[in-house]
Design a protein around this motif. Structure first.
Motif, PDB file in Angstrom:
ATOM      1  N   GLN A 492       0.733  -1.811  -0.397  1.00 58.46           N
ATOM      2  CA  GLN A 492       0.089   0.105  -0.221  1.00 58.46           C
ATOM      3  C   GLN A 492       0.804   1.285  -0.084  1.00 58.46           C
ATOM      4  N   GLY A 493       1.680   1.059   0.497  1.00 60.40           N
ATOM      5  CA  GLY A 493       2.797   2.259   0.224  1.00 60.40           C
ATOM      6  C   GLY A 493       4.304   1.935   0.188  1.00 60.40           C
ATOM      7  N   ALA A 494       5.002   3.008  -0.280  1.00 53.13           N
ATOM      8  CA  ALA A 494       6.446   3.202  -0.408  1.00 53.13           C
ATOM      9  C   ALA A 494       7.370   2.668   0.680  1.00 53.13           C
ATOM     10  N   GLN A 495       8.477   2.022   0.384  1.00 51.35           N
ATOM     11  CA  GLN A 495       9.452   1.998   1.278  1.00 51.35           C
ATOM     12  C   GLN A 495       9.698   3.063   2.677  1.00 51.35           C
ATOM     13  N   ALA A 496       9.760   3.929   2.198  1.00 49.69           N
ATOM     14  CA  ALA A 496      10.431   4.756   3.529  1.00 49.69           C
ATOM     15  C   ALA A 496       9.128   5.166   4.630  1.00 49.69           C
ATOM     16  N   ASP A 497       8.246   5.050   3.802  1.00 53.03           N
ATOM     17  CA  ASP A 497       6.808   4.951   4.518  1.00 53.03           C
ATOM     18  C   ASP A 497       6.263   3.429   5.301  1.00 53.03           C
ATOM     19  N   TYR A 498       6.564   2.686   4.350  1.00 56.37           N
ATOM     20  CA  TYR A 498       6.442   1.669   4.936  1.00 56.37           C
ATOM     21  C   TYR A 498       7.768   1.201   6.957  1.00 56.37           C
ATOM     22  N   ALA A 500       9.175   3.771   7.980  1.00 56.41           N
ATOM     23  CA  ALA A 500       8.989   4.808   8.847  1.00 56.41           C
ATOM     24  C   ALA A 500       7.716   4.267  10.232  1.00 56.41           C
ATOM     25  N   GLU A 501       7.145   4.028   9.754  1.00 60.39           N
ATOM     26  CA  GLU A 501       5.550   2.773  10.413  1.00 60.39           C
ATOM     27  C   GLU A 501       6.315   1.206  11.416  1.00 60.39           C
ATOM     28  N   LYS A 502       6.919   0.979  10.846  1.00 59.90           N
ATOM     29  CA  LYS A 502       7.687   0.132  11.869  1.00 59.90           C
ATOM     30  C   LYS A 502       8.473   0.638  12.488  1.00 59.90           C
ATOM     31  N   LEU A 503       9.336   1.754  12.732  1.00 56.51           N
ATOM     32  CA  LEU A 503      10.430   2.330  13.757  1.00 56.51           C
ATOM     33  C   LEU A 503       9.198   2.654  14.481  1.00 56.51           C
ATOM     34  N   LEU A 534      11.622   5.990  15.733  1.00 56.85           N
ATOM     35  CA  LEU A 534      11.466   6.261  14.642  1.00 56.85           C
ATOM     36  C   LEU A 534      11.637   7.815  14.874  1.00 56.85           C
ATOM     37  N   GLU A 535      11.525   8.487  16.171  1.00 60.08           N
ATOM     38  CA  GLU A 535      11.457   9.866  16.321  1.00 60.08           C
ATOM     39  C   GLU A 535      12.941  10.308  17.124  1.00 60.08           C
ATOM     40  N   LYS A 562      17.582  -0.727   8.064  1.00 62.18           N
ATOM     41  CA  LYS A 562      18.067  -2.146   6.975  1.00 62.18           C
ATOM     42  C   LYS A 562      17.213  -3.554   7.082  1.00 62.18           C
ATOM     43  N   GLU A 563      16.826  -3.429   8.217  1.00 61.60           N
ATOM     44  CA  GLU A 563      16.125  -5.218   8.196  1.00 61.60           C
ATOM     45  C   GLU A 563      14.288  -4.693   8.249  1.00 61.60           C
ATOM     46  N   PHE A 564      14.244  -3.456   8.230  1.00 54.46           N
ATOM     47  CA  PHE A 564      12.916  -3.186   7.376  1.00 54.46           C
ATOM     48  C   PHE A 564      12.232  -2.825   6.388  1.00 54.46           C
ATOM     49  N   GLU A 565      13.906  -2.994   5.475  1.00 53.92           N
ATOM     50  CA  GLU A 565      14.506  -2.255   4.136  1.00 53.92           C
ATOM     51  C   GLU A 565      14.066  -3.559   3.227  1.00 53.92           C
ATOM     52  N   ASP A 566      14.558  -4.470   3.628  1.00 57.33           N
ATOM     53  CA  ASP A 566      14.426  -6.430   3.342  1.00 57.33           C
ATOM     54  C   ASP A 566      13.143  -6.668   3.567  1.00 57.33           C
ATOM     55  N   GLU A 567      12.364  -6.379   4.516  1.00 51.54           N
ATOM     56  CA  GLU A 567      11.269  -6.929   5.077  1.00 51.54           C
ATOM     57  C   GLU A 567      10.109  -6.238   3.788  1.00 51.54           C
ATOM     58  N   TRP A 568      10.760  -4.737   3.809  1.00 53.24           N
ATOM     59  CA  TRP A 568       9.923  -4.590   2.576  1.00 53.24           C
ATOM     60  C   TRP A 568       9.390  -4.844   1.314  1.00 53.24           C
ATOM     61  N   ARG A 569      11.399  -5.198   0.667  1.00 50.32           N
ATOM     62  CA  ARG A 569      11.221  -6.144  -0.563  1.00 50.32           C
ATOM     63  C   ARG A 569      10.745  -7.397  -0.915  1.00 50.32           C
ATOM     64  N   LYS A 570      10.266  -8.140   0.521  1.00 51.20           N
ATOM     65  CA  LYS A 570      10.354  -9.243   0.794  1.00 51.20           C
ATOM     66  C   LYS A 570       8.563  -9.192   0.411  1.00 51.20           C
ATOM     67  N   TYR A 571       8.187  -8.568   1.423  1.00 46.42           N
ATOM     68  CA  TYR A 571       7.153  -8.715   1.520  1.00 46.42           C
ATOM     69  C   TYR A 571       5.786  -7.644   0.222  1.00 46.42           C
ATOM     70  N   ASN A 572       6.808  -7.291  -0.207  1.00 40.22           N
ATOM     71  CA  ASN A 572       6.493  -6.638  -1.898  1.00 40.22           C
ATOM     72  C   ASN A 572       5.861  -7.257  -3.086  1.00 40.22           C
ATOM     73  N   ALA A 573       7.572  -8.306  -3.021  1.00 39.25           N
ATOM     74  CA  ALA A 573       7.564  -9.336  -4.576  1.00 39.25           C
ATOM     75  C   ALA A 573       6.320  -9.389  -4.210  1.00 39.25           C
ATOM     76  N   SER A 574       5.917 -10.552  -2.994  1.00 35.42           N
ATOM     77  CA  SER A 574       5.039 -11.912  -2.266  1.00 35.42           C
ATOM     78  C   SER A 574       3.501 -10.872  -2.175  1.00 35.42           C
ATOM     79  N   ALA A 575       3.652  -9.135  -2.415  1.00 33.08           N
ATOM     80  CA  ALA A 575       1.391  -8.928  -2.655  1.00 33.08           C
ATOM     81  C   ALA A 575       1.340  -9.149  -4.445  1.00 33.08           C
ATOM     82  N   LYS A 576       3.000  -8.423  -4.967  1.00 31.47           N
ATOM     83  CA  LYS A 576       2.664  -8.234  -5.876  1.00 31.47           C
ATOM     84  C   LYS A 576       2.162 -10.007  -6.766  1.00 31.47           C
TER      85      LYS A 576
END
Length: 624
Positions: A492-498, A500-503, A534-535, A562-576
């Motif tokens: 639903q969102g870009a990598q940076a948003d994802y 940020a929300e996880k942090l 995040l703060e 970095k951990e959340f970026e890798d997680e985003w790429r993994k889930y984004n590929a699955s969602a695709k």
């Protein structure tokens, strides 16, 4: 412009999602292809006849990214016309440039690949031209159907497993990869000794180094962690291992096909590959290997589990992610594709057509069994009521007249018989017996009335279209339910948003888990109004906290990012992958629904076909 492979994943996925809705779907292509003389920009195919189903509609083979039609050209050759349902630019290279590069490379393996021609202005939809791929119809049976037909022949299954290994070696020796080995993209000869590859959307060939993969392949055959940067020689190793393991298992126990086959895989599903420890397929195959003491199956299964445990790099050759794409040779980029008008003006140039024909000289077929209906090209995008047309055909009129004649003969025979019996003891019952026998003869004729049989076929086809649409809707709901919340959030969102929300979800209390961090640091952070990671990541100075501790805290935040970026790429590929399957199923729902609605309109115009209408024809002298 040079493409940065490290930045490709998010930008390319985003551009694909934004651009897909602007492209025609299978239904739009199916309507346009009914008039090839008006819609096709390829002179060799403008006079072609389109393969049609029983209702006179073009037969469409729908995939995840394209729809394929079968045509017979004016030269008598059968062609596959591939029409894309998604854009594929935005990967640092246009689709046309990439396909021209592919065409020059696959010639070295002409017994594996089908020569093709990319036509930039291939088909016109609503006044706009879209690209197509034209190739001769390839020979062979799709892998899934071939396995279904040969699952009781273990020697053929094992032979095919060996052939797949040999094919993989040939591709790697040539520096190529197909990128999407799956049940519909491998066509198998009857004896399993020849494999033809089709669908070249995700192919890698020399010259594409450093570019991202245009697609991730079918999830039932690809490593769950495959991402767009996995694009190079060796890309087909994992899918080959999945297929070989399934074939060896089926050679031992054909019942596994009934137990786990679903028409979309060879035993293994994406869920099995994500969780081999909890997979019933892996458990069944391990038990089968132990029962039969089959070392080949056990070894293949162990290799597959090892590949899943160590990530995609365990099966793919290293990908140099820092390498920038090299410019393609000018002769491959070439001059711009001629416009449709220029191509039509060349239609009378026999040398041009001969040159085109020489590109695809191999006598291959894609799939067999589809017949052509007689007649020329279709005129319109309007309803063609095939069942109503049948009522006016001479053959139907003959059957109708024969039915009425024999029913009248039967009624006359009954009448004579009953009159003869009237002189016997049945005399008082004559009216009742007469009516019963006449009714029986009449109903027998009605049940075999050709007009009623045509109506039954029409209503059965309506029910079938509605059932197929309902099945696809159920599969869409199942796929949507199966998507994990994390994957949906990532999509639903870009990598940076994802990230940020996880942090933001990481409480500041977690700092006490950092090795060597004093306990009072948590109080200092709380005093500064910091409540989550995040703060903290946005602060470079904090009162009361030494600089070396701030550096440690920032390092901690970067590691989580970095951990959340890798997680985003993994889930984004699955969602695709889920999104692609859902979009394909939704297109099929729209097509089946549209066909059901057209049949309903034909049903509304069908003449009365009840018993009263039949008796009017049978006994016209009666005022019914």
């Amino acid at each position: 412009m040079r493409l940065n492979p490290a930045e490709t994943s998010a930008s390319s996925l985003s551009s694909t999602r934004q651009g897909r809705s602007e492209w025609p779907d299978a239904v739009a292509y199916r309507e346009a292809i009914q008039s090839p003389g008006l819609s096709l920009g390829d002179p060799l195919l403008t006079g072609a006849k389109v393969a049609e189903n029983r209702q006179g509609l073009p037969i469409a083979y729908t995939g995840r990214f394209a729809v394929v039609f079968r045509l017979r050209g004016h030269d008598g050759a059968d062609w596959a016309l591939r029409c894309f349902t998604t854009p594929q630019d935005g990967y640092g290279i246009t689709r046309g440039t990439r396909y021209r590069l592919l065409a020059t490379k696959i010639a070295a393996l002409d017994d594996v690949f089908v020569p093709f021609r990319f036509v930039e202005s291939g088909i016109r939809i609503a006044g706009k031209w879209y690209p197509t791929i034209a190739m001769q119809w390839a020979q062979g049976t799709p892998l899934g159907r071939w396995v279904e037909e040969n699952r009781e022949k273990p020697e053929r299954l094992r032979r095919l497993a060996e052939e797949l290994g040999a094919l993989l070696q040939r591709l790697e020796a040539a520096g190529m990869a197909h990128g999407d080995w799956q049940h519909d993209n491998l066509l198998i000869s009857p004896d399993g000794t020849q494999v033809t590859l089709v669908d070249y959307d995700g192919m890698f060939v020399p010259g594409l180094e450093g570019y991202p993969s245009p697609e991730l392949g079918h999830p039932n055959y690809q490593h769950p962690e495959r991402q767009v940067q996995h694009f190079g020689v060796g890309l087909d190793r994992f899918a080959c291992l999945v297929m070989q393991t399934a074939l060896l298992a089926l050679a031992r126990n054909p019942a596994l096909w009934v137990q786990f086959g679903d028409g979309e895989s060879l035993l293994f599903k994406a869920s099995d590959l994500r969780d081999p420890a909890g997979s019933p397929v892996f458990a069944a195959l391990r038990a089968q290997a132990e029962l039969d003491r089959d070392e080949a199956l056990a070894d293949s299964l162990a290799r597959l589990q090892d590949a899943l445990a160590h990530g995609p790099d365990s099966t793919l050759l290293p990908v140099i992610s820092t390498q920038e794409p090299q410019p393609l040779p000018a002769e491959l980029v070439g001059p711009p594709e001629p416009s449709a008008q220029e191509r039509l003006e060349k239609a009378d140039n026999l040398d041009w057509i001969r040159t085109y024909s020489e590109v695809v000289t191999h006598d291959k077929w894609w799939q067999a069994g589809t017949s052509f209906r007689p007649g020329g090209q279709r005129q319109a995008q309007k309803d063609v009521f095939r069942y109503l047309i049948l009522l006016n055909e001479q053959s139907h009129q003959t059957k109708e007249a024969t039915n009425l004649m024999w029913t009248r003969v039967a009624i006359a025979s009954v009448l004579l018989l009953v009159l003869a019996l009237a002189q016997t003891a049945l005399g008082p019952w004559f009216p009742l017996v007469f009516l019963m026998w006449v009714a029986s003869a009449g109903y027998l004729g009605y049940s075999n009335w050709p007009q009623r049989k045509i109506l039954d076929e029409l209503e059965a086809e309506i029910a079938k279209m509605n059932q197929l649409a309902a099945e696809r809707r159920d599969r869409v709901a199942t796929r949507n339910r199966g998507a994990s919340p994390q994957a949906l959030q990532a999509a639903q969102g870009a990598q940076a948003d994802y990230v940020a929300e996880k942090l933001r979800q990481v409480p500041i209390n977690r700092v006490i888990t950092i090795h060597g961090m004093p306990v009072n640091t948590k109080r200092e952070l709380a005093s500064a109004g910091i409540t989550n990671a995040l703060e903290l990541s946005r602060r470079t100075t904090l009162p009361g906290i030494p600089q070396h501790q701030i550096t440690t805290l920032q390092t901690w935040c970067r590691e989580m990012e970095k951990e959340f970026e890798d997680e985003w790429r993994k889930y984004n590929a699955s969602a695709k992958n889920v999104s692609a399957d859902v979009q394909r199923l939704e297109m099929e729902v729209a097509e089946f629904t549209r066909e059901a609605n057209r049949l309903e309109r034909e049903r509304e115009q069908f003449p009365e076909t009840n018993l009263r209408a039949y008796l009017k024809k049978l006994l016209p002298f009666l005022k019914l």
